[in-house]
Design an enzyme around this catalytic site. Structure first.
Site, PDB file in Angstrom:
ATOM      1  N   LYS A 147       7.288  73.940  18.329  1.00 45.77           N
ATOM      2  CA  LYS A 147       7.453  75.393  18.179  1.00 45.77           C
ATOM      3  C   LYS A 147       8.925  75.803  18.183  1.00 45.77           C
ATOM      4  O   LYS A 147       9.318  76.790  18.801  1.00 45.77           O
ATOM      5  CB  LYS A 147       6.665  76.151  19.252  1.00 45.77           C
ATOM      6  CG  LYS A 147       5.160  75.880  19.198  1.00 45.77           C
ATOM      7  CD  LYS A 147       4.403  76.686  20.242  1.00 45.77           C
ATOM      8  CE  LYS A 147       2.907  76.435  20.165  1.00 45.77           C
ATOM      9  NZ  LYS A 147       2.530  75.078  20.634  1.00 45.77           N
ATOM     10  N   ARG A 148       9.727  75.053  17.446  1.00 46.24           N
ATOM     11  CA  ARG A 148      11.156  75.341  17.377  1.00 46.24           C
ATOM     12  C   ARG A 148      11.414  76.589  16.535  1.00 46.24           C
ATOM     13  O   ARG A 148      10.641  76.926  15.631  1.00 46.24           O
ATOM     14  CB  ARG A 148      11.907  74.164  16.769  1.00 46.24           C
ATOM     15  CG  ARG A 148      11.728  72.821  17.469  1.00 46.24           C
ATOM     16  CD  ARG A 148      12.200  72.839  18.893  1.00 46.24           C
ATOM     17  NE  ARG A 148      12.355  71.483  19.412  1.00 46.24           N
ATOM     18  CZ  ARG A 148      12.496  71.191  20.687  1.00 46.24           C
ATOM     19  NH1 ARG A 148      12.484  72.156  21.588  1.00 46.24           N
ATOM     20  NH2 ARG A 148      12.641  69.934  21.080  1.00 46.24           N
TER      21      ARG A 148
END
Length: 275
Positions: free
Chosen positions: A95-96
Site C-alpha cells: 500500500k505504498r
C-alpha cells in the site's frame, strides 16, 4: 509471463479465485512457535506448502514482516514460493504511495528485492506516484479503490463536485484505472467484500480490471454476493482470506487445518460462481 497471464493461468489450473494472505502474527502461532518472530518463515512456508494447489495467488503483507525485523525472512519466503509454486503469482501488500523519486525506490524494493509479481498502492498522490511501478514491464499494481474498513467512507465515499456527474472518489479512481492511467494494462483495484453493491458500481467503471477483494472470512463479507458482483464485466477476480486460513488451528496441525479452511473457502467461492 506477465502478472495478468500468471493470474489467469493459476485461476484455471487451480480452479480457484482464492488468495491466501500471509499476515504472520507470532502471538497466534502454534505453541511450539508462539511469540517467536524467528519462526515467521517456518510458519508461512508451511502454510504455502499446504495451500499452493488451492489458490490463484499469495499476498504477503510487508508490515507483518517489517515490524519484527523479518524482511530477510520475507525474502526467503518469496524464494520458497517461487520454488514450490512457480505458477502462482505473488502480490506484495505494501500500500505504498509517495512522490515519484521515492516511489522508484519502493518499486525497486517490491520488484527487484522481493521479486513480487504485483504490489498494492495508494493512488492518493496521483498518477506520477504510480508510474515508477508501471516501468516494470509485466508487473501488476493494485490501487486502493473502495476498501473494507469502516473509515473508508471518510474519503472514498465523498463526491467530487468539479467532475461531470459528481462521482464518488472511489468511482473516479476506478475510471482512471480502467482508462487513462492503465497505459500498459498493468492496473487492478482493491475493493472490499463488505460492500457488494459498490463492487457492482466499480465494475461499471472498470469491467475488465482484476479486482483484489479482501473481507471474505474474518471481516464478514458475503461470498455469494461478492462473487456475483465481481463477475460483472468478466475481469479477473482475486478473493483474499488471511486470518481464517492462517489461524484455522493453533495446534501442531495448523498447516493441515489451513489446507482444510482453504479448501472450504475455494469450494464456497466455486459454489457462489455457479449460483
Amino acid at each position: 509471463m506477465t502478472f495478468l497471464d500468471m493470474l489467469r493461468n493459476a485461476t484455471a489450473q487451480n480452479q480457484s479465485m482464492l488468495c491466501v494472505g500471509l499476515d504472520p502474527e507470532p502471538s497466534r502461532f502454534p505453541a511450539a512457535m508462539r511469540g517467536d518472530a524467528s519462526k515467521i518463515y517456518d510458519f508461512c512456508a508451511a502454510i504455502v506448502d499446504a495451500t499452493a494447489d488451492l489458490v490463484n495467488s499469495f499476498k504477503p503483507q510487508i508490515a507483518y514482516f517489517a515490524a519484527h525485523r523479518a524482511e530477510d525472512q520475507l525474502e526467503k519466503l518469496m524464494a520458497h514460493m517461487r520454488a514450490v509454486a512457480p505458477h502462482v503469482p505473488i502480490i506484495l501488500d505494501a500500500k505504498r504511495g509517495d512522490i515519484g523519486s521515492t516511489a522508484e525506490q519502493y518499486a525497486k524494493e517490491a520488484f527487484e528485492r522481493y521479486g513480487a509479481d504485483a504490489v498494492t498502492l495508494s493512488p492518493f498522490m496521483g498518477f506520477d506516484s504510480i508510474t515508477p511501478y508501471l516501468q516494470y514491464e509485466g508487473k501488476g499494481a493494485f490501487l486502493l479503490c473502495r476498501t473494507s474498513n469502516p473509515g473508508g467512507d471518510d474519503l472514498q465515499a465523498q463526491r467530487l463536485a468539479d467532475l461531470p456527474g459528481q462521482p464518488h472518489l472511489f468511482e473516479h479512481v476506478a475510471r482512471l484505472a480502467q482508462g487513462p492511467w492503465n497505459t500498459n494494462g498493468q492496473l487492478g483495484l482493491v475493493v472490499g467484500a463488505t460492500r457488494p453493491q459498490e463492487i457492482e458500481r466499480v465494475r461499471e467503471f472498470a469491467p475488465s480490471l482484476p479486482l483484489l477483494i479482501p473481507g471474505v472470512g474474518a471481516q464478514g463479507g458475503d461470498a455469494v454476493a461478492t462473487v456475483k458482483a465481481a463477475r460483472i464485466g468478466g475481469g479477473p477476480i482475486i478473493i483474499n482470506s488471511s486470518r481464517a486460513v492462517l489461524y484455522a488451528s493453533q495446534g501442531d496441525d495448523f498447516a493441515a487445518a489451513a489446507r482444510t479452511a482453504a479448501q472450504a473457502t475455494r469450494q464456497t467461492l466455486q459454489d457462489a460462481a455457479a449460483a
